[in-house]
Design a protein around this motif. Sequence first.
Motif, PDB file in Angstrom:
ATOM      1  N   VAL A   8       7.188  80.702  12.593  1.00 15.12           N
ATOM      2  CA  VAL A   8       8.257  80.278  11.689  1.00 15.12           C
ATOM      3  C   VAL A   8       9.609  80.394  12.366  1.00 15.12           C
ATOM      4  CG1 VAL A   8       6.997  80.866   9.588  1.00 15.12           C
ATOM      5  CG2 VAL A   8       8.432  82.582  10.669  1.00 15.12           C
ATOM      6  N   GLY A   9      10.582  79.716  11.799  1.00 19.87           N
ATOM      7  CA  GLY A   9      11.934  79.753  12.322  1.00 19.87           C
ATOM      8  C   GLY A   9      12.729  80.911  11.766  1.00 19.87           C
ATOM      9  N   GLN A  10      13.922  81.097  12.343  1.00 23.89           N
ATOM     10  CA  GLN A  10      14.840  82.130  11.886  1.00 23.89           C
ATOM     11  C   GLN A  10      16.193  81.484  11.644  1.00 23.89           C
ATOM     12  OE1 GLN A  10      14.700  84.798  15.234  1.00 23.89           O
ATOM     13  NE2 GLN A  10      13.104  86.033  14.308  1.00 23.89           N
ATOM     14  N   ALA A  11      16.734  81.684  10.445  1.00 18.27           N
ATOM     15  CA  ALA A  11      18.039  81.137  10.113  1.00 18.27           C
ATOM     16  C   ALA A  11      19.076  82.246  10.104  1.00 18.27           C
ATOM     17  CB  ALA A  11      17.995  80.451   8.757  1.00 18.27           C
ATOM     18  N   ALA A  12      20.294  81.894  10.501  1.00 18.94           N
ATOM     19  CA  ALA A  12      21.414  82.832  10.478  1.00 18.94           C
ATOM     20  C   ALA A  12      22.606  82.128   9.834  1.00 18.94           C
ATOM     21  CB  ALA A  12      21.772  83.270  11.886  1.00 18.94           C
ATOM     22  N   GLN A  13      23.337  82.873   9.032  1.00 16.65           N
ATOM     23  CA  GLN A  13      24.496  82.332   8.336  1.00 16.65           C
ATOM     24  C   GLN A  13      25.758  82.915   8.948  1.00 16.65           C
ATOM     25  OE1 GLN A  13      24.265  82.474   3.980  1.00 16.65           O
ATOM     26  NE2 GLN A  13      26.231  83.487   4.034  1.00 16.65           N
ATOM     27  N   SER A  14      26.766  82.065   9.271  1.00 16.60           N
ATOM     28  CA  SER A  14      27.986  82.582   9.873  1.00 16.60           C
ATOM     29  C   SER A  14      29.193  82.510   8.938  1.00 16.60           C
ATOM     30  CB  SER A  14      28.287  81.853  11.185  1.00 16.60           C
ATOM     31  OG  SER A  14      28.305  80.464  10.991  1.00 16.60           O
ATOM     32  N   PHE A  15      29.235  81.536   8.041  1.00 16.89           N
ATOM     33  CA  PHE A  15      30.313  81.429   7.062  1.00 16.89           C
ATOM     34  C   PHE A  15      29.715  81.082   5.705  1.00 16.89           C
ATOM     35  CE2 PHE A  15      32.524  80.401  10.992  1.00 16.89           C
ATOM     36  CZ  PHE A  15      33.669  81.166  10.877  1.00 16.89           C
ATOM     37  N   ASN A  16      30.302  81.639   4.653  1.00 15.74           N
ATOM     38  CA  ASN A  16      29.905  81.316   3.286  1.00 15.74           C
ATOM     39  C   ASN A  16      31.194  81.277   2.475  1.00 15.74           C
ATOM     40  OD1 ASN A  16      28.914  81.133   0.680  1.00 15.74           O
ATOM     41  ND2 ASN A  16      27.243  82.547   1.053  1.00 15.74           N
ATOM     42  N   VAL A  17      31.705  80.069   2.267  1.00 16.58           N
ATOM     43  CA  VAL A  17      33.007  79.887   1.644  1.00 16.58           C
ATOM     44  C   VAL A  17      32.831  79.264   0.271  1.00 16.58           C
ATOM     45  CG1 VAL A  17      35.242  78.741   1.863  1.00 16.58           C
ATOM     46  CG2 VAL A  17      34.071  79.589   3.911  1.00 16.58           C
ATOM     47  N   THR A  18      33.334  79.944  -0.736  1.00 12.58           N
ATOM     48  CA  THR A  18      33.314  79.387  -2.090  1.00 12.58           C
ATOM     49  C   THR A  18      34.704  78.865  -2.413  1.00 12.58           C
ATOM     50  OG1 THR A  18      33.882  81.501  -3.095  1.00 12.58           O
ATOM     51  CG2 THR A  18      31.543  81.006  -2.854  1.00 12.58           C
ATOM     52  N   ASN A  19      34.768  77.929  -3.339  1.00 15.77           N
ATOM     53  CA  ASN A  19      36.058  77.453  -3.797  1.00 15.77           C
ATOM     54  C   ASN A  19      35.963  77.182  -5.283  1.00 15.77           C
ATOM     55  OD1 ASN A  19      38.594  76.569  -4.140  1.00 15.77           O
ATOM     56  ND2 ASN A  19      38.482  74.871  -2.700  1.00 15.77           N
ATOM     57  N   GLU A  20      36.092  78.227  -6.053  1.00 13.64           N
ATOM     58  CA  GLU A  20      36.012  78.107  -7.496  1.00 13.64           C
ATOM     59  C   GLU A  20      37.370  77.794  -8.111  1.00 13.64           C
ATOM     60  OE1 GLU A  20      34.298  81.830  -8.538  1.00 13.64           O
ATOM     61  OE2 GLU A  20      32.408  81.373  -7.533  1.00 13.64           O
ATOM     62  N   LEU A  35      14.016  77.546  16.044  1.00 17.86           N
ATOM     63  CA  LEU A  35      12.585  77.270  15.922  1.00 17.86           C
ATOM     64  C   LEU A  35      11.935  77.495  17.289  1.00 17.86           C
ATOM     65  CD1 LEU A  35      12.510  73.964  13.829  1.00 17.86           C
ATOM     66  CD2 LEU A  35      11.843  76.239  13.074  1.00 17.86           C
ATOM     67  N   PRO A  36      11.067  78.490  17.417  1.00 21.48           N
ATOM     68  CA  PRO A  36      10.361  78.686  18.679  1.00 21.48           C
ATOM     69  C   PRO A  36       9.363  77.555  18.907  1.00 21.48           C
ATOM     70  CG  PRO A  36       9.512  80.171  17.003  1.00 21.48           C
ATOM     71  CD  PRO A  36      10.669  79.449  16.381  1.00 21.48           C
ATOM     72  N   PRO A  37       8.753  77.485  20.088  1.00 20.67           N
ATOM     73  CA  PRO A  37       7.732  76.454  20.311  1.00 20.67           C
ATOM     74  C   PRO A  37       6.678  76.476  19.197  1.00 20.67           C
ATOM     75  CG  PRO A  37       8.255  77.533  22.367  1.00 20.67           C
ATOM     76  CD  PRO A  37       8.966  78.307  21.284  1.00 20.67           C
ATOM     77  N   ASP A 110      12.213  76.199  23.117  1.00 27.37           N
ATOM     78  CA  ASP A 110      12.811  76.595  21.843  1.00 27.37           C
ATOM     79  C   ASP A 110      13.678  75.456  21.321  1.00 27.37           C
ATOM     80  OD1 ASP A 110      11.790  79.193  22.105  1.00 27.37           O
ATOM     81  OD2 ASP A 110      13.596  79.903  23.147  1.00 27.37           O
ATOM     82  N   CYS A 111      13.945  75.489  20.037  1.00 22.82           N
ATOM     83  CA  CYS A 111      14.835  74.523  19.412  1.00 22.82           C
ATOM     84  C   CYS A 111      15.909  75.295  18.650  1.00 22.82           C
ATOM     85  CB  CYS A 111      14.043  73.639  18.454  1.00 22.82           C
ATOM     86  SG  CYS A 111      15.076  72.554  17.459  1.00 22.82           S
ATOM     87  N   LEU A 112      17.148  74.849  18.758  1.00 19.61           N
ATOM     88  CA  LEU A 112      18.253  75.431  18.010  1.00 19.61           C
ATOM     89  C   LEU A 112      19.000  74.313  17.311  1.00 19.61           C
ATOM     90  CD1 LEU A 112      19.987  77.961  17.344  1.00 19.61           C
ATOM     91  CD2 LEU A 112      21.384  77.349  19.350  1.00 19.61           C
ATOM     92  N   LEU A 113      19.214  74.492  16.015  1.00 19.29           N
ATOM     93  CA  LEU A 113      19.973  73.536  15.222  1.00 19.29           C
ATOM     94  C   LEU A 113      21.133  74.264  14.553  1.00 19.29           C
ATOM     95  CD1 LEU A 113      16.643  72.900  14.409  1.00 19.29           C
ATOM     96  CD2 LEU A 113      17.830  70.802  13.839  1.00 19.29           C
ATOM     97  N   SER A 114      22.273  73.600  14.441  1.00 24.31           N
ATOM     98  CA  SER A 114      23.353  74.130  13.623  1.00 24.31           C
ATOM     99  C   SER A 114      23.328  73.367  12.303  1.00 24.31           C
ATOM    100  CB  SER A 114      24.707  73.982  14.318  1.00 24.31           C
ATOM    101  OG  SER A 114      25.038  72.619  14.466  1.00 24.31           O
ATOM    102  N   TRP A 115      23.766  74.016  11.225  1.00 21.85           N
ATOM    103  CA  TRP A 115      23.723  73.366   9.920  1.00 21.85           C
ATOM    104  C   TRP A 115      24.947  73.725   9.089  1.00 21.85           C
ATOM    105  CZ3 TRP A 115      23.822  77.135   6.267  1.00 21.85           C
ATOM    106  CH2 TRP A 115      23.223  78.357   6.560  1.00 21.85           C
ATOM    107  N   THR A 116      25.280  72.825   8.181  1.00 19.92           N
ATOM    108  CA  THR A 116      26.331  73.047   7.200  1.00 19.92           C
ATOM    109  C   THR A 116      25.816  72.581   5.851  1.00 19.92           C
ATOM    110  OG1 THR A 116      28.065  72.645   8.831  1.00 19.92           O
ATOM    111  CG2 THR A 116      28.705  72.480   6.511  1.00 19.92           C
ATOM    112  N   ILE A 117      25.931  73.437   4.863  1.00 15.74           N
ATOM    113  CA  ILE A 117      25.612  73.072   3.486  1.00 15.74           C
ATOM    114  C   ILE A 117      26.939  72.838   2.771  1.00 15.74           C
ATOM    115  CG2 ILE A 117      24.672  73.866   1.281  1.00 15.74           C
ATOM    116  CD1 ILE A 117      22.747  75.649   2.899  1.00 15.74           C
TER     117      ILE A 117
END
Length: 130
Positions: A8-20, A35-37, A110-117
């Motif tokens: 399985v892969g491992q996810a890491a979060q670097s920023f979590n910004v709310t704007n209420e 994601l490892p091989p 290995d595979c590395l992806l960056s993501w933004t939600i």
Amino acid sequence: TKSEGKVVGQAAQSFNVTNEENPAFPGYIVGSLFLPPKGIKDAESVGLCAQVFTVVKGQPKSIELAYGDPDMEGHWEPKTAERFLLSVGDNFLVPPGNTYRLENHSKTHDCLLSWTIVRHNPGYDEGTSP
């Protein structure tokens, strides 16, 4: 649902910004996914959010993206999913209301992806105009 694979892969979060405070600006979360091989990121819905990925590291044409609409009960439909093989530098968007799944088909890289939600902003649901 049960995980599809043993690697399985491992996810890491670097920023979590709310704007209420201002509904004109949605919140966001930024991070990375390793994601490892032969690693798999099990199918997951993005709900009302949108998610953007960029492939940072990996073997060319070995990272499989599958995404599509879930069925009426919200379950992943692998048979109807659109599928793409990605390489370093490729990016993609998973639109709101869709489910996605990632798999590293490489046996050696290995595979590395960056993501933004980009978060859904509930202020718009209330009819608030920016």
